[in-house]
Design a protein around this motif. Structure first.
Motif, PDB file in Angstrom:
ATOM      1  N   CYS A 256       1.955  -3.219  -5.193  1.00  0.00           N
ATOM      2  CA  CYS A 256       2.552  -1.954  -5.622  1.00  0.00           C
ATOM      3  C   CYS A 256       3.690  -1.634  -4.654  1.00  0.00           C
ATOM      4  N   HIS A 263      -2.934  -5.602  -5.817  1.00  0.00           N
ATOM      5  CA  HIS A 263      -4.001  -5.018  -6.637  1.00  0.00           C
ATOM      6  C   HIS A 263      -4.432  -6.037  -7.697  1.00  0.00           C
ATOM      7  N   CYS A 318      -5.834   2.179  -1.486  1.00  0.00           N
ATOM      8  CA  CYS A 318      -4.390   2.068  -1.277  1.00  0.00           C
ATOM      9  C   CYS A 318      -3.764   3.458  -1.376  1.00  0.00           C
ATOM     10  N   CYS A 320      -1.203   4.277  -2.763  1.00  0.00           N
ATOM     11  CA  CYS A 320      -0.536   4.516  -4.057  1.00  0.00           C
ATOM     12  C   CYS A 320      -1.452   5.230  -5.045  1.00  0.00           C
TER      13      CYS A 320
HETATM   14 ZN   LIG Z   1      -1.219   0.318  -4.155  1.00  0.00          ZN
END
Ligand SMILES: [Zn+2]
Length: 440
Positions: A256, A263, A318, A320
């Motif tokens: 990402c 991922h 993560c 994100c």
């Molecule tokens: Zn991520």
């Protein structure tokens, strides 16, 4: 000015953010179905389960997967061409095959539903790299039996991007198209992109001034140092994509915008990390061989497939927000390890050393020979044009420093041979790094 990678939410990406309990329920449901399908349709899987005294109903939790036998590449070769198919031929709408280095290739199959899954994971991959509707994608992966070309192609089209199906090769035309068509993203192997960067600079084209802002690179291991080199030279963000034909093709895992591990699309691919020697499962965070089970494949489900890729699952969430677990980038494969005078050597170690030196290019080839029963390792390294026009003394000093650095990292003595720029053969696909003449 650094080019900005925008983040635009793609509806298909909603699955990237499922709460873990929900994701795991989905995984278990699919795991049980895929094991049942393999048992019903594929004699090899059934006989292996019977050999272990198992029936599909024994799979009651995700952890139960470790009771099942591994599948290895030799199983695909032994059942060539169609022996692992779990769908009748009339339901199979596409075949791909790997480029086998020796003998027959391995063949993989897709139903219409499999192709839809493949496109969906590629859409989610591109979205994770900040690409969206309106992007112009130059797809320089090879089209054909190799899964890279068509996998990226249909994914980018499904995303709503404009796809340029240029395929690999014809580097000067690639650079012209990148510039004239205002390309915003490029897909290819990292080694081929490096070649594009070098050639562009020879042609006087500054990639940093073009609209291209992202590269989606995969199909071979590459290092963090190589990423930095590419990002600086081309003014792009370089993302690592992972996949393999046996499982689906590209789109098994993707970085990402955080670029901190890839991922894994766990709703379709169930990952385990095992000790490559013993096959025992390793705890999260420990490095070992990646093993994948396809959770939704119809035409060719694979149970506990040994990828030979060495990685680790990254503990923790993560930044994100995706709930999909991450794996470390693949720096090496258990089968690209060279044993030289009893010492384990990986090509990625050599690449990392080269990228630390001014005056060398990360184009190299390892030549292994045997003299009087002793392994000899020579590394041919290209130097920059500027370096090559320098004095003999400067070249000799670089050669000595490189030999010293290699010996420190690899723990064996190697011979460094500096060669002129563009001497080593360029690959349009996966780079050929090793020439092993010890057996011939
Ligand atoms: Zn991520």
């Amino acid at each position: 000015m650094p080019k900005v990678v925008e983040s635009v939410f793609q509806p298909a990406s909603a699955l990237d953010y499922l709460p873990r309990p929900e994701l795991e329920r989905l995984q278990l449901h699919r795991l049980r179905a895929v094991v049942k399908r393999a048992w019903d349709q594929v004699p090899l899987f059934r006989s292996r389960m019977e050999g272990r005294g198992l029936v599909p109903e024994d799979i009651r939790s995700l952890g139960d997967v470790s009771a099942l036998a591994f599948t290895v590449k030799a199983d695909l070769r032994d059942t060539y061409p169609f022996g692992l198919f779990a769908s009748p031929m009339q339901d199979i709408v596409r075949l791909h095959a790997s480029s086998g280095t020796t003998g027959k290739p391995i063949v993989v199959a897709y139903t219409r539903a499999d192709l839809e899954v493949w496109s969906s994971v590629m859409v989610r991959s591109f979205a994770a790299c900040g690409l969206h509707h309106g992007d112009i994608v130059q797809n320089a992966y090879g089209y054909g039996l190799f899964t890279g070309g068509l996998g990226a192609h249909y994914g980018a089209e499904s995303l709503g991007a404009t796809v340029i199906p240029i395929s690999g090769g014809n580097t000067d035309r690639q650079i012209m198209v990148m510039s004239d068509f205002k390309v915003t993203a490029v897909c290819c192997t990292p080694s081929y992109f490096l070649h594009l960067v070098d050639r562009a600079s020879e042609l006087g084209v500054d990639l940093r001034k073009l609209p291209v802002r992202a590269g989606v690179f995969g199909a071979e291991p590459w290092t963090e140092a190589m990423r930095r080199h590419i990002e600086e030279a081309a003014g792009i963000k370089a993302f690592d994509i992972y996949g393999l034909s046996e499982i689906i093709g590209p789109g098994v895992a993707i970085e990402c915008e955080r670029q901190d591990g890839l991922h894994i699309f766990e709703d379709h691919f169930y990952p385990e990390i095992v000790d490559p020697e013993t096959g025992q499962n390793l705890p999260e965070g420990e490095e070992g061989e990646l093993v994948l089970t396809t959770l939704s494949k119809q035409a060719m489900p694979l149970i506990r497939y040994r990828t030979r890729d060495i990685t680790a699952l990254v503990p923790g969430a993560c930044a994100c927000g995706r709930t999909l677990r991450r794996m470390r980038r693949i720096g090496r494969r258990s089968d690209d390890m060279l044993i030289v005078r009893g010492v384990n050597v990986f090509p990625s170690q050599i690449e990392t050393v080269l990228l630390e030196f001014e005056g060398t290019l990360p184009h190299y080839q390892i030549i292994l020979t045997r003299e009087h029963g002793l392994d000899q390792m020579e590394i041919q390294v290209e130097v920059t044009a500027h370096m090559f026009s320098d004095t003999v003394g400067a070249l000799e000093s670089l050669q000595d420093k490189l030999a010293e650095a290699m010996e420190r990292v690899l723990q064996i003595r190697v011979q460094i041979v500096l060669v002129e720029p563009r001497t080593l053969q360029r690959s349009e696909g996966k780079a050929r790094r090793v020439v092993d003449r010890r057996l011939s």
